[in-house]
Design an enzyme around this catalytic site. Structure first.
Site, short mmCIF file in Angstrom:
data_model
loop_
_atom_site.label_atom_id
_atom_site.label_comp_id
_atom_site.label_asym_id
_atom_site.label_seq_id
_atom_site.Cartn_x
_atom_site.Cartn_y
_atom_site.Cartn_z
N GLU A 87 0.82 -1.21 0.00
CA GLU A 87 0.00 0.00 0.00
C GLU A 87 0.85 1.26 0.00
O GLU A 87 0.64 2.17 -0.79
CB GLU A 87 -0.93 0.02 1.22
CG GLU A 87 -1.74 1.30 1.28
CD GLU A 87 -2.82 1.32 2.34
OE1 GLU A 87 -2.74 0.53 3.31
OE2 GLU A 87 -3.75 2.13 2.20
N ASP A 122 -0.69 -4.99 3.10
CA ASP A 122 -1.25 -3.79 3.73
C ASP A 122 -0.66 -3.74 5.14
O ASP A 122 -1.00 -4.55 6.00
CB ASP A 122 -2.79 -3.86 3.79
CG ASP A 122 -3.37 -2.50 4.18
OD1 ASP A 122 -2.63 -1.70 4.79
OD2 ASP A 122 -4.54 -2.25 3.89
N ILE A 162 -0.92 -1.57 7.63
CA ILE A 162 -1.94 -1.31 8.66
C ILE A 162 -3.26 -1.17 7.92
O ILE A 162 -3.54 -0.12 7.32
CB ILE A 162 -1.63 -0.04 9.50
CG1 ILE A 162 -0.24 -0.12 10.13
CG2 ILE A 162 -2.71 0.15 10.57
CD1 ILE A 162 0.10 1.02 11.10
N ASP A 163 -4.06 -2.21 7.95
CA ASP A 163 -5.39 -2.11 7.33
C ASP A 163 -6.35 -1.65 8.42
O ASP A 163 -6.42 -2.26 9.49
CB ASP A 163 -5.83 -3.45 6.75
CG ASP A 163 -7.14 -3.28 6.00
OD1 ASP A 163 -7.20 -2.42 5.10
OD2 ASP A 163 -8.11 -3.97 6.33
N THR A 214 -6.26 1.94 8.93
CA THR A 214 -5.41 3.03 9.44
C THR A 214 -6.25 4.04 10.21
O THR A 214 -5.82 4.56 11.24
CB THR A 214 -4.67 3.72 8.27
OG1 THR A 214 -3.84 2.76 7.63
CG2 THR A 214 -3.79 4.87 8.75
N ASP A 231 -5.84 -4.79 0.49
CA ASP A 231 -6.90 -4.91 1.51
C ASP A 231 -7.53 -6.31 1.51
O ASP A 231 -8.15 -6.71 2.50
CB ASP A 231 -8.03 -3.90 1.23
CG ASP A 231 -7.58 -2.45 1.29
OD1 ASP A 231 -6.93 -2.08 2.27
OD2 ASP A 231 -7.88 -1.70 0.34
#
Ligand code: IPD
Length: 273
Positions: free
Chosen positions: A70, A90, A92-93, A95, A219
């Site tokens: 990402e 990802d 930090i999915d 965020t 994601d």
């Protein structure tokens, strides 16, 4: 190949656990927040650090492996999915949740080889939820096997939706239209704020459907494998085959349910990854 995959799996799990401790340490602290595509598309230095830790860790062992991340994409790297082993990350999915200190946030990592998902990991280090799957070997939460709910009836389904991280008026209108269409026809509507966790909840059997337009490969790549290994299905929301780069996903506990949702909702086609 399977020995090599075992090795990749051990390596990535170790890295994901290390990365998780960064998220656990920082979630309740003050963070400087930057925006990307719009004012609700957020990023922190911790998103970038987690992605770097994972990519550096894998690259140092497997120099030919490729990445779709990402934050690397946000910094200008092109999304390219070839037949080479490719890690879709990802860091930090969720965020937005991380920024606010809402503990539904996770690391999502998938390994695709020949464009086929071999490993999927979704790790929420705050609630200690580690969802894992390997192709043909089932799906697990903290090492215990998980299975989708098997619900087939839309009227009894619990459905995950998301507003997403876009302010595009056409997209927002369609999300609200779909909420209006579905709410009176299902048991309930939920939203967690992390696409990867939404899909993992389908795998767990906690919800029966999750769909979203506008998400990216990072994601959903891991969640797709976790859902399918838990006995569920992943399709394109219009009913065709799932395409990880299409920015469209519909996961459900059964094909019957997926098709009912597909026929009920209004479609939206974002630009591909
Ligand atoms: C977002 C989350 C959110 C979803 C958005 C994603 P991010 O990812 O998964 O739930 O609705 O579409 O972009 O930006 O937190 O990694």
């Amino acid at each position: 190949m399977s020995n090599t995959l075992d090795e990749y799996y051990v390596e990535i799990l170790w890295l994901v656990k290390q990365a998780g401790s960064i998220i656990r340490e920082k979630i309740y602290q003050h963070k400087d927040v930057l925006t990307k595509s719009c004012d609700v598309d957020l990023v922190t230095k911790w998103d970038q650090e987690v992605e770097k830790l994972l990519i550096d860790g894998i690259s140092s062992k497997y120099s030919s492996h490729r990445f779709i991340g990402e934050e690397s994409t946000a910094s200008g790297q092109k999304v390219e999915l070839t037949d080479a082993p490719t890690w879709i990350i990802d860091p930090i999915d969720g965020t937005m949740n991380f920024v606010h200190g809402l503990p539904h946030t996770c690391i999502s990592v998938a390994l695709l080889i020949n464009k086929v998902a071999e490993i999927g990991i979704v790790y929420n280090p705050i609630l200690e939820q580690l969802f894992t799957a390997r192709k043909g070997q089932g799906a697990f939460l903290n090492g215990a096997p998980i299975h989708v709910s098997n619900e087939k009836d839309l009227r009894k389904a619990l459905v995950m939706i998301e507003m997403g991280t876009s302010r595009d008026p056409e997209k927002t209108k369609i999300v609200l239209q779909n909420l209006e269409l579905l709410a009176p026809r299902v048991h309930g509507i939920r939203t967690l704020g992390s696409a990867a966790l939404n899909l993992s909840m389908v795998a767990l059997g906690g919800v029966d459907v999750s769909f979203e337009f506008g998400i990216h490969a990072w994601d959903i790549a891991a969640g797709d494998l976790i859902v399918r290994e838990a006995g569920g299905v992943t399709i394109d929301p219009a009913g065709g085959p799932f395409d990880v780069l299409s920015r469209r996903v519909l996961c459900a506990s059964s094909m019957e349910l997926a098709q009912q949702v597909s026929k009920t909702i209004v479609q939206y086609y974002p630009e591909r990854d």
